[in-house]
Design an enzyme around this catalytic site. Sequence first.
Site, mmCIF file in Angstrom:
data_model
loop_
_atom_site.group_PDB
_atom_site.id
_atom_site.type_symbol
_atom_site.label_atom_id
_atom_site.label_comp_id
_atom_site.label_asym_id
_atom_site.label_seq_id
_atom_site.Cartn_x
_atom_site.Cartn_y
_atom_site.Cartn_z
ATOM 1 C CE1 TYR A 29 -1.899 -2.693 0.936
ATOM 2 C CE2 TYR A 29 -2.191 -1.306 -0.984
ATOM 3 C CZ TYR A 29 -2.026 -1.455 0.370
ATOM 4 O OH TYR A 29 -2.005 -0.346 1.179
ATOM 5 C CG HIS A 34 -7.357 -6.579 -7.598
ATOM 6 N ND1 HIS A 34 -6.655 -5.591 -6.949
ATOM 7 C CD2 HIS A 34 -6.442 -7.284 -8.311
ATOM 8 C CE1 HIS A 34 -5.381 -5.679 -7.247
ATOM 9 N NE2 HIS A 34 -5.221 -6.694 -8.075
ATOM 10 C CE LYS A 146 -2.277 -0.167 -14.260
ATOM 11 N NZ LYS A 146 -1.503 -1.256 -13.660
ATOM 12 N NE ARG A 184 4.890 -2.564 -9.196
ATOM 13 C CZ ARG A 184 4.599 -3.712 -9.795
ATOM 14 N NH1 ARG A 184 3.557 -3.808 -10.569
ATOM 15 N NH2 ARG A 184 5.367 -4.777 -9.620
#
Length: 277
Positions: A29, A34, A146, A184
């Site tokens: 996802y 990323h 993060k 999320r």
Amino acid sequence: MRTISTLDDLRSARLSFSGTVGLVPTMGYLHEGHLSLVRRAREECDRVVVSIFVNPTQFGPSEDLAKYPRDLERDLSLLEPLGTDLVWTPSAEIMYPKGYQTWVEVEAISRPLEGAMRPGHFRGVTTVVAKLFNAVQPHRAYFGQKDAQQAAVIRQMTRDLNFPIKIVICPIVREADGLAMSSRNVYLDPEQRKAATVLFRSLSAAKELYEAGERNAETLRGKMKEVLAGEPLAEMQYVSCADYDTLEELDEVKGKALLSMAVFVGKTRLIDNFVLG
Ligand code: PAF
């Protein structure tokens, strides 16, 4: 770009690679955060391998494993144009075969902060990352700032287990309003999405104090709490002002420090951090 799932295919692909190999471990996802890791790996390595595996052992019993967002097709369409050589998507049966019983656990640095809130989380992370390192045998592996504690725990594990791998930690990628990118974030409804900027606002307020000369860690934690308390949709889980290397809570900021927090916005648990000094 090849996409493979078995261990045999991964091993033969890996054997065919010459030069340096960069690994970007992910749970899929994918978002800009990323992709920034993949771009960095592309710049620094001859071959880039991305793993996509939603690792069940890092989710607690009350966490969102079944609901964790997945979209392999979209992930592959984002990875291809970046020059990714190989995407490895192992199954849970490959990573945790029947009767599995071997775990990698980093001790002290896994305990505070996320470790205290999510018992067993880092044991799952370090176990799967060690398995990914063994399988892919990269020269460099890329992780995001993060997850600051995850980065620290993985650096420690890499040193302790003598993995000949350079761990590269890349900066947090943020939305225009400061919200740190996270898979999320898709759980947030529009009102919660607005409220979620409170993490960035709260960290920024504490950093401003620090930049004005404040070094009392409790005052910095107090400022973060005060800003969070002003957002009715946010429920603080913890705020921290800790030593950057050991993650122990500070009384006074002298060297490099980590401001970090975990906050629920609705049912979504968000984390964020700033590095000081
Ligand atoms: O940061 C993540 O996405 C995961 O914790 C990782 C490192 C891929 C291990 O499952």
